[in-house]
Design a protein around this motif. Structure first.
Motif, PDB file in Angstrom:
ATOM      1  N   ALA A  35      15.343  -3.173  83.653  1.00 32.31           N
ATOM      2  CA  ALA A  35      16.320  -2.076  83.758  1.00 32.31           C
ATOM      3  C   ALA A  35      15.654  -0.845  84.371  1.00 32.31           C
ATOM      4  O   ALA A  35      16.237  -0.171  85.239  1.00 32.31           O
ATOM      5  N   MET A  36      14.415  -0.565  83.937  1.00 31.33           N
ATOM      6  CA  MET A  36      13.703   0.600  84.475  1.00 31.33           C
ATOM      7  C   MET A  36      13.382   0.391  85.967  1.00 31.33           C
ATOM      8  O   MET A  36      13.456   1.321  86.761  1.00 31.33           O
ATOM      9  N   LEU A  37      13.037  -0.857  86.317  1.00 30.47           N
ATOM     10  CA  LEU A  37      12.774  -1.149  87.736  1.00 30.47           C
ATOM     11  C   LEU A  37      14.054  -0.997  88.550  1.00 30.47           C
ATOM     12  O   LEU A  37      14.055  -0.451  89.658  1.00 30.47           O
ATOM     13  N   LEU A  38      15.172  -1.480  87.973  1.00 29.17           N
ATOM     14  CA  LEU A  38      16.469  -1.398  88.672  1.00 29.17           C
ATOM     15  C   LEU A  38      16.903   0.057  88.891  1.00 29.17           C
ATOM     16  O   LEU A  38      17.612   0.361  89.842  1.00 29.17           O
ATOM     17  N   ALA A  39      16.487   0.942  87.997  1.00 32.12           N
ATOM     18  CA  ALA A  39      16.881   2.354  88.137  1.00 32.12           C
ATOM     19  C   ALA A  39      15.952   3.106  89.078  1.00 32.12           C
ATOM     20  O   ALA A  39      16.402   3.927  89.882  1.00 32.12           O
ATOM     21  N   THR A  40      14.644   2.814  88.995  1.00 35.14           N
ATOM     22  CA  THR A  40      13.682   3.673  89.705  1.00 35.14           C
ATOM     23  C   THR A  40      13.396   3.249  91.155  1.00 35.14           C
ATOM     24  O   THR A  40      13.350   4.110  92.039  1.00 35.14           O
ATOM     25  N   ILE A  41      13.234   1.951  91.396  1.00 36.81           N
ATOM     26  CA  ILE A  41      12.868   1.530  92.765  1.00 36.81           C
ATOM     27  C   ILE A  41      14.007   1.849  93.758  1.00 36.81           C
ATOM     28  O   ILE A  41      13.768   2.482  94.787  1.00 36.81           O
ATOM     29  N   PRO A  42      15.246   1.472  93.463  1.00 38.68           N
ATOM     30  CA  PRO A  42      16.332   1.847  94.394  1.00 38.68           C
ATOM     31  C   PRO A  42      16.501   3.365  94.512  1.00 38.68           C
ATOM     32  O   PRO A  42      16.796   3.872  95.596  1.00 38.68           O
ATOM     33  N   SER A  43      16.282   4.091  93.421  1.00 40.68           N
ATOM     34  CA  SER A  43      16.392   5.562  93.488  1.00 40.68           C
ATOM     35  C   SER A  43      15.349   6.120  94.448  1.00 40.68           C
ATOM     36  O   SER A  43      15.640   7.007  95.259  1.00 40.68           O
ATOM     37  N   TYR A  44      14.130   5.601  94.346  1.00 37.11           N
ATOM     38  CA  TYR A  44      13.044   6.052  95.228  1.00 37.11           C
ATOM     39  C   TYR A  44      13.421   5.822  96.700  1.00 37.11           C
ATOM     40  O   TYR A  44      13.293   6.712  97.536  1.00 37.11           O
ATOM     41  N   ASN A  59      16.165  15.255  88.418  1.00 40.71           N
ATOM     42  CA  ASN A  59      16.789  15.120  87.108  1.00 40.71           C
ATOM     43  C   ASN A  59      18.294  14.934  87.253  1.00 40.71           C
ATOM     44  O   ASN A  59      18.896  14.097  86.575  1.00 40.71           O
ATOM     45  N   TYR A  60      18.903  15.689  88.146  1.00 43.00           N
ATOM     46  CA  TYR A  60      20.364  15.650  88.311  1.00 43.00           C
ATOM     47  C   TYR A  60      20.825  14.290  88.836  1.00 43.00           C
ATOM     48  O   TYR A  60      21.840  13.758  88.397  1.00 43.00           O
ATOM     49  N   LEU A  61      20.052  13.706  89.768  1.00 39.06           N
ATOM     50  CA  LEU A  61      20.508  12.475  90.419  1.00 39.06           C
ATOM     51  C   LEU A  61      19.925  11.198  89.813  1.00 39.06           C
ATOM     52  O   LEU A  61      20.611  10.183  89.745  1.00 39.06           O
ATOM     53  N   ILE A  62      18.663  11.235  89.408  1.00 38.91           N
ATOM     54  CA  ILE A  62      17.995   9.995  88.999  1.00 38.91           C
ATOM     55  C   ILE A  62      18.030   9.784  87.488  1.00 38.91           C
ATOM     56  O   ILE A  62      18.253   8.654  87.025  1.00 38.91           O
ATOM     57  N   PHE A  63      17.838  10.860  86.713  1.00 41.15           N
ATOM     58  CA  PHE A  63      17.821  10.691  85.252  1.00 41.15           C
ATOM     59  C   PHE A  63      19.094  10.013  84.715  1.00 41.15           C
ATOM     60  O   PHE A  63      18.989   9.088  83.889  1.00 41.15           O
ATOM     61  N   PRO A  64      20.308  10.406  85.156  1.00 45.69           N
ATOM     62  CA  PRO A  64      21.510   9.737  84.623  1.00 45.69           C
ATOM     63  C   PRO A  64      21.519   8.224  84.883  1.00 45.69           C
ATOM     64  O   PRO A  64      22.037   7.459  84.069  1.00 45.69           O
ATOM     65  N   LYS A  65      20.915   7.805  85.996  1.00 46.53           N
ATOM     66  CA  LYS A  65      20.871   6.370  86.303  1.00 46.53           C
ATOM     67  C   LYS A  65      19.923   5.658  85.330  1.00 46.53           C
ATOM     68  O   LYS A  65      20.218   4.569  84.836  1.00 46.53           O
ATOM     69  N   ILE A  66      18.778   6.300  85.062  1.00 42.87           N
ATOM     70  CA  ILE A  66      17.822   5.705  84.117  1.00 42.87           C
ATOM     71  C   ILE A  66      18.468   5.648  82.731  1.00 42.87           C
ATOM     72  O   ILE A  66      18.407   4.616  82.046  1.00 42.87           O
ATOM     73  N   ALA A  67      19.123   6.742  82.336  1.00 42.01           N
ATOM     74  CA  ALA A  67      19.766   6.787  81.013  1.00 42.01           C
ATOM     75  C   ALA A  67      20.846   5.707  80.912  1.00 42.01           C
ATOM     76  O   ALA A  67      20.944   5.002  79.898  1.00 42.01           O
ATOM     77  N   ALA A  68      21.654   5.569  81.957  1.00 39.41           N
ATOM     78  CA  ALA A  68      22.737   4.563  81.928  1.00 39.41           C
ATOM     79  C   ALA A  68      22.161   3.161  81.821  1.00 39.41           C
ATOM     80  O   ALA A  68      22.683   2.313  81.082  1.00 39.41           O
ATOM     81  N   LEU A  69      21.067   2.916  82.529  1.00 43.61           N
ATOM     82  CA  LEU A  69      20.515   1.550  82.540  1.00 43.61           C
ATOM     83  C   LEU A  69      19.750   1.202  81.262  1.00 43.61           C
ATOM     84  O   LEU A  69      19.333   0.054  81.087  1.00 43.61           O
ATOM     85  N   LEU A 127      25.117  17.091  82.438  1.00 40.59           N
ATOM     86  CA  LEU A 127      24.334  15.853  82.418  1.00 40.59           C
ATOM     87  C   LEU A 127      25.083  14.731  81.671  1.00 40.59           C
ATOM     88  O   LEU A 127      25.084  13.572  82.108  1.00 40.59           O
ATOM     89  N   ARG A 128      25.734  15.108  80.572  1.00 38.99           N
ATOM     90  CA  ARG A 128      26.483  14.120  79.779  1.00 38.99           C
ATOM     91  C   ARG A 128      27.551  13.436  80.648  1.00 38.99           C
ATOM     92  O   ARG A 128      27.681  12.218  80.644  1.00 38.99           O
ATOM     93  N   ASN A 129      28.276  14.248  81.418  1.00 39.98           N
ATOM     94  CA  ASN A 129      29.313  13.667  82.290  1.00 39.98           C
ATOM     95  C   ASN A 129      28.715  12.781  83.376  1.00 39.98           C
ATOM     96  O   ASN A 129      29.291  11.745  83.724  1.00 39.98           O
ATOM     97  N   LEU A 130      27.544  13.195  83.878  1.00 42.80           N
ATOM     98  CA  LEU A 130      26.887  12.379  84.910  1.00 42.80           C
ATOM     99  C   LEU A 130      26.456  11.034  84.329  1.00 42.80           C
ATOM    100  O   LEU A 130      26.616   9.984  84.959  1.00 42.80           O
ATOM    101  N   ILE A 131      25.906  11.059  83.095  1.00 42.20           N
ATOM    102  CA  ILE A 131      25.457   9.815  82.457  1.00 42.20           C
ATOM    103  C   ILE A 131      26.663   8.898  82.218  1.00 42.20           C
ATOM    104  O   ILE A 131      26.608   7.695  82.517  1.00 42.20           O
ATOM    105  N   LEU A 132      27.767   9.476  81.730  1.00 44.08           N
ATOM    106  CA  LEU A 132      28.963   8.656  81.469  1.00 44.08           C
ATOM    107  C   LEU A 132      29.488   8.032  82.764  1.00 44.08           C
ATOM    108  O   LEU A 132      29.902   6.873  82.782  1.00 44.08           O
ATOM    109  N   ARG A 133      29.417   8.807  83.857  1.00 44.52           N
ATOM    110  CA  ARG A 133      29.888   8.266  85.135  1.00 44.52           C
ATOM    111  C   ARG A 133      28.995   7.125  85.612  1.00 44.52           C
ATOM    112  O   ARG A 133      29.467   6.111  86.129  1.00 44.52           O
ATOM    113  N   GLU A 134      27.677   7.294  85.399  1.00 49.78           N
ATOM    114  CA  GLU A 134      26.748   6.225  85.805  1.00 49.78           C
ATOM    115  C   GLU A 134      26.938   4.983  84.929  1.00 49.78           C
ATOM    116  O   GLU A 134      26.828   3.862  85.422  1.00 49.78           O
TER     117      GLU A 134
END
Lengths: 255, 233
Positions: free
Chosen positions: B184-193, B117-127, B15-22
């Protein structure tokens, strides 16, 4: 062994699978065949858990899927290997990283151990000089080999393949078929292949299940399919003149 | 979707590597465009204010004051977020949509991975680092306005600085960052959805990206109106 009991799957009003029962045996290549729209993909996706069945049950080595709690289901998933039609390799990872991925997720193996296991799988599927290439840099046949290597790296009990040789040239298709059959026998895996490739049926069909309109119309081996007089099967399998001739020769020779 | 995103966490070292990549893709990768737009739009805001307030009865510090207020209150948090809905939002939707179309998400699910969690959480964390981008936008916007004013002779250094400092309310910064965090939360969640749940083929990935941009922009504007009403009136 996987036992399917009266499997039903509906999407809203439409019933796609109408009560299929069959058994897929261990150490054998089990093929699901049928026309497009017959329910093959839905059937396979129900077995691997991507779709929740509407009715019936799927029994993995005496344990029914419906009786499994979430933890047991999660453990079962680690025993499943899947080769998708388009290979489904992760674009952002190299070939080696793709193959190591399931181990990285579910084991605490060191980088060296991961690399060793990945190299064993890579050698098993005869991939040469591809470790550090990206999926976009390799051919369709190589992608299938990577997908097979990724599917077998965790030593699965069950291997599922959705049209594993679609889009491949005939020679590569036969190589992939033979590779799957060798792996099935070598590791004693229960392999289920979804296909409409008649070469695969003839070459590796140790057990064949024929679906039509969401129902099992026939099942047997690749030897029995030559002799069957089931109209639906003969219409589908022997739709080309070439296969009609092959069948005639086979029947003549066996008499 | 959100409940599953925060349930059954992926292994930390993965997860740490995914967050850093995002963070690299979504935050660091947006620095250039944000810096460019902020600097030049800041300059244009200052010039427009100066041109439209050239009455000698109006004080000289007005340009600096108006530039600061426009950039801190609206331009940096809101309009940069709408631009980011195009850049970051489309990237998120198209990358998840492509993974869906090419069965990569199915492959993850078959392996038993919590794909949310694998795909969306790192985007939320990064944002969650998005306010950092907006603070850069605020700084460069005001700096662009200052340089445009001084180099164009629209205002003196002293007047502009006086305008910047005049009637400064720290709460305006707090307000700007509260809404930045919500955006930031909208930018992470709406496009992810829109990416995660898309159906169809390659053409539909493009359609999903467009739909995602429209909905993210609309939601940002509506949220902006609500938050402004709640916090500033």
């Amino acid at each position: 062994m996987i036992q399917i009991n009266n499997l039903i799957k509906s999407f809203e009003e439409t019933q796609v699978l109408k009560g299929i029962s069959t058994t897929f045996e261990k150490g054998k290549t089990n093929l699901i065949i049928g026309q497009s729209g017959s329910g093959k993909t839905v059937f396979l996706k129900c077995i691997i858990g991507l779709f929740e069945p509407t009715g019936g049950d799927i029994i993995f080595d005496n344990t029914a899927l419906s009786s499994m709690d979430l933890k047991t289901r999660a453990l079962l998933r680690q025993d499943l290997g899947m080769v998708f039609q388009g290979s489904a390799l992760f674009d952002s990872m190299t070939v080696e990283e793709n193959i190591m991925f399931p181990m990285r997720m579910f084991t605490n193996a060191s980088e060296d151990e991961l690399r060793d296991r990945a190299n064993t799988a890579i050698n098993r599927v005869n991939l040469i000089d591809a470790n550090h290439k990206m999926p976009s840099e390799i051919s369709g046949g190589m992608k299938k080999r990577v997908a097979i290597a990724r599917a077998i790296i965790m030593n699965p009990k069950y291997l599922f393949c959705d049209e594993p040789n679609s889009g491949l040239d005939p020679r590569t298709a036969i190589l992939i078929d033979n590779l799957i059959q060798e792996i099935t026998q070598e590791y004693e895996i229960t392999t289920v292949i979804n296909t409409h490739d008649m070469n695969s049926v003839m070459e590796i069909g140790e057990k064949i299940v024929f679906l039509e309109n969401g129902l099992k119309q026939w099942e047997g081996t690749n030897q029995e399919i030559f002799k069957t007089d089931n109209e639906a099967v003969t219409k589908f399998v022997y739709s080309s003149e070439m296969f009609k001739k092959i069948r005639a020769i086979y029947i003549k020779e066996s008499n | 979707m959100l409940q599953k995103t925060f349930g059954k966490f992926t292994k930390w070292n993965v997860l740490r590597n995914l967050i850093l990549r995002e963070i690299d893709d979504l935050i660091i990768g947006s620095l250039g465009i944000i810096a460019f737009i902020s600097f030049f739009v800041g300059g244009v805001v200052a010039i427009q204010t100066a041109i439209n307030t050239d009455n000698p009865l109006l004080p000289g510090y007005l340009v600096g004051f108006a530039t600061r207020q426009s950039i801190i209150l609206e331009f940096a948090p809101t309009f940069i977020s709408v631009i980011m809905a195009g850049k970051v939002g489309s990237f998120i939707t198209s990358s998840l949509g492509t993974m869906r179309v090419t069965e990569q998400i199915d492959a993850l699910e078959v392996m038993g991975i919590n794909t949310y969690n694998y795909l969306i959480f790192p985007k939320i964390a990064a944002l969650t680092l998005y306010p950092f981008l907006i603070s850069i936008s605020m700084t460069l916007g005001i700096f662009g306005g200052y340089l445009a004013c001084i180099s164009g002779g629209f205002s003196s250094h002293a007047d502009f600085i006086e305008g910047l400092q005049l009637d400064f309310k720290a709460f305006h910064i707090v307000y700007a960052f509260i809404k930045t965090f919500l955006f930031a939360m909208l930018l992470a969640t709406i496009p992810s959805y829109h990416g995660y749940f898309m159906k169809g083929g390659a053409l539909d990935v493009g359609k999903a990206s467009t739909t995602s941009f429209v909905w993210t922009s609309v939601t940002i504007i509506i949220t902006n109106t609500i938050v402004t009403n709640l916090l500033l009136t």
